[in-house]
Design an enzyme around this catalytic site. Sequence first.
Site, mmCIF file in Angstrom:
data_model
loop_
_atom_site.group_PDB
_atom_site.id
_atom_site.type_symbol
_atom_site.label_atom_id
_atom_site.label_comp_id
_atom_site.label_asym_id
_atom_site.label_seq_id
_atom_site.Cartn_x
_atom_site.Cartn_y
_atom_site.Cartn_z
ATOM 1 N N CYS A 193 -8.661 -6.222 -11.194
ATOM 2 C CA CYS A 193 -7.963 -5.079 -10.594
ATOM 3 C C CYS A 193 -6.708 -5.597 -9.924
ATOM 4 C CB CYS A 193 -8.868 -4.288 -9.666
ATOM 5 S SG CYS A 193 -9.573 -5.205 -8.321
ATOM 6 N N HIS A 218 0.802 -1.223 0.000
ATOM 7 C CA HIS A 218 0.000 0.000 0.000
ATOM 8 C C HIS A 218 0.825 1.257 0.000
ATOM 9 C CE1 HIS A 218 -3.519 -2.354 -0.118
ATOM 10 N NE2 HIS A 218 -4.180 -1.243 -0.385
ATOM 11 N N ASN A 271 -3.842 -8.534 -6.433
ATOM 12 C CA ASN A 271 -2.788 -8.276 -5.436
ATOM 13 C C ASN A 271 -2.909 -9.264 -4.276
ATOM 14 O OD1 ASN A 271 -2.088 -6.068 -6.968
ATOM 15 N ND2 ASN A 271 -3.124 -4.575 -5.664
ATOM 16 N N ASP A 272 -4.132 -9.387 -3.771
ATOM 17 C CA ASP A 272 -4.335 -10.294 -2.640
ATOM 18 C C ASP A 272 -4.442 -11.746 -3.081
ATOM 19 O OD1 ASP A 272 -4.362 -8.943 -0.087
ATOM 20 O OD2 ASP A 272 -5.979 -7.741 -0.930
ATOM 21 N N ARG A 298 -10.808 2.904 -3.519
ATOM 22 C CA ARG A 298 -10.463 2.301 -2.226
ATOM 23 C C ARG A 298 -10.931 3.236 -1.114
ATOM 24 N NH1 ARG A 298 -5.443 0.793 -5.235
ATOM 25 N NH2 ARG A 298 -5.179 -1.454 -5.036
ATOM 26 N N GLU A 316 -10.507 -12.565 -4.048
ATOM 27 C CA GLU A 316 -9.119 -12.393 -3.585
ATOM 28 C C GLU A 316 -8.670 -13.573 -2.737
ATOM 29 O OE1 GLU A 316 -8.376 -8.006 -2.725
ATOM 30 O OE2 GLU A 316 -10.337 -8.276 -1.802
ATOM 31 N N ARG A 336 -15.580 0.460 -3.461
ATOM 32 C CA ARG A 336 -15.354 -0.701 -2.608
ATOM 33 C C ARG A 336 -15.613 -0.319 -1.158
ATOM 34 N NH1 ARG A 336 -9.548 -3.367 -2.495
ATOM 35 N NH2 ARG A 336 -8.988 -1.549 -1.271
HETATM 36 C C1 PEP Z 1 -6.210 -6.383 -4.898
HETATM 37 O O1 PEP Z 1 -6.049 -7.046 -3.869
HETATM 38 O O2 PEP Z 1 -5.859 -6.773 -6.029
HETATM 39 C C2 PEP Z 1 -6.834 -5.051 -4.855
HETATM 40 C C3 PEP Z 1 -7.077 -4.370 -5.936
HETATM 41 O O3 PEP Z 1 -7.110 -4.524 -3.625
HETATM 42 P P1 PEP Z 1 -6.007 -3.885 -2.678
HETATM 43 O O4 PEP Z 1 -4.760 -3.700 -3.458
HETATM 44 O O5 PEP Z 1 -6.581 -2.611 -2.180
HETATM 45 O O6 PEP Z 1 -5.891 -4.919 -1.580
HETATM 46 MG MG MG Z 2 -7.118 -6.590 -2.058
#
Ligand code: PEP
Ligand code: MG
Length: 338
Positions: A321, A6, A273-274, A114, A250, A151
């Site tokens: 995403c 982040h 990402n997750d 976000r 995720e 979200r």
């Molecule tokens: C993800 O996890 O891909 C996502 C877009 O959410 P974040 O990066 O905010 O966890």
């Molecule tokens: Mg995420």
Amino acid sequence: RGKTSHTALLAQALSVPAAAGLRDISQQVRPGDSIILDGETGEVQLLPDEAETLQATQRRKAWIVREEQDIAQARDLPAVTRDGVEIAIRANIEFANEVKAAARFGAQGVGLYRSEFLFLSHAPKLPSEDEHYRTYVEIARRVAPHPAVFRTLDLGGEKSFHEVLERTESNPALGQRAGRLCLRRPDIFRPQLRGLLRAATHENLRVMLPLVTTRDEILEVRRILAMEAEKLKAEGREARADVPLGIMIEVPAAAAAADVLCRESDFVSIGTNDLIQCALAVDRGNESVNYLYQPTHPGVLRMLRFIVQSAERAGIPVALCGEMAADVGVTALLVGLG
Ligand code: PEP
Ligand code: MG
């Protein structure tokens, strides 16, 4: 730290060049020192001594700026494959004022807002229903006629920067985070959902739930949305009870059960990402295992394929995403996967 941490996402949102994992460099730098920081390669040179190095860096910087301008020229070209499949490209944003930049780069809407940063900017207090409402309306209005996907709060795990989080969990990444926290804390969740329901009179607004693990979570949020919409109506306020509700996939088990979850959702977005972090058991913010953070691992690609097929069968849109979507090295692969 990895480029999906982040810290890195925030730096991107603010257009601040950044490199991470530099250990004790802040102790070596003195005021006035020159530094070359290359946010693309993640390299930092402290006190570059040769004029040549500096000049070469200036040239590279100018080249990057020119390249960005060139890319911006192409922003209005349709994103269509040669066989006629159109792909919508939307922005991930953290702040309302990023909408302008998203439009400047040709985004066809916001695929992920976000909301954590809205909460962060009010900490230690919580944003009120009206503050939620005003923020969402402002973004939805600016993004129209394109979609704006909001979200719900996704705190916890590595997003551990708010006092509402439980500090004593031994494994916060697997703990009471995101929707799990929200469903336990109506004081956090209801004002947000009510703000969203009211703002959803703007037709382009959509609501998305992070880190969905079970079908019951989706049904529970639908129940709360219906109840709050009723209450708003009784209070004489306008609200849109049938606001589209989507989920983020995720959690690996959610990916494997995507067919079940898609049946309860109006759209789905893959939070790579997750998903990659959980599937490969690699902390997205830990530089020592960064080499294992592999978006193209066959296990990940199989999950992506199954999610896309499940969404197609359920007749709902699927988005991707997470930073993988912005990696041009895998674009062709993602397009091929649908
Ligand atoms: C993800 O996890 O891909 C996502 C877009 O959410 P974040 O990066 O905010 O966890
Ligand atoms: Mg995420």
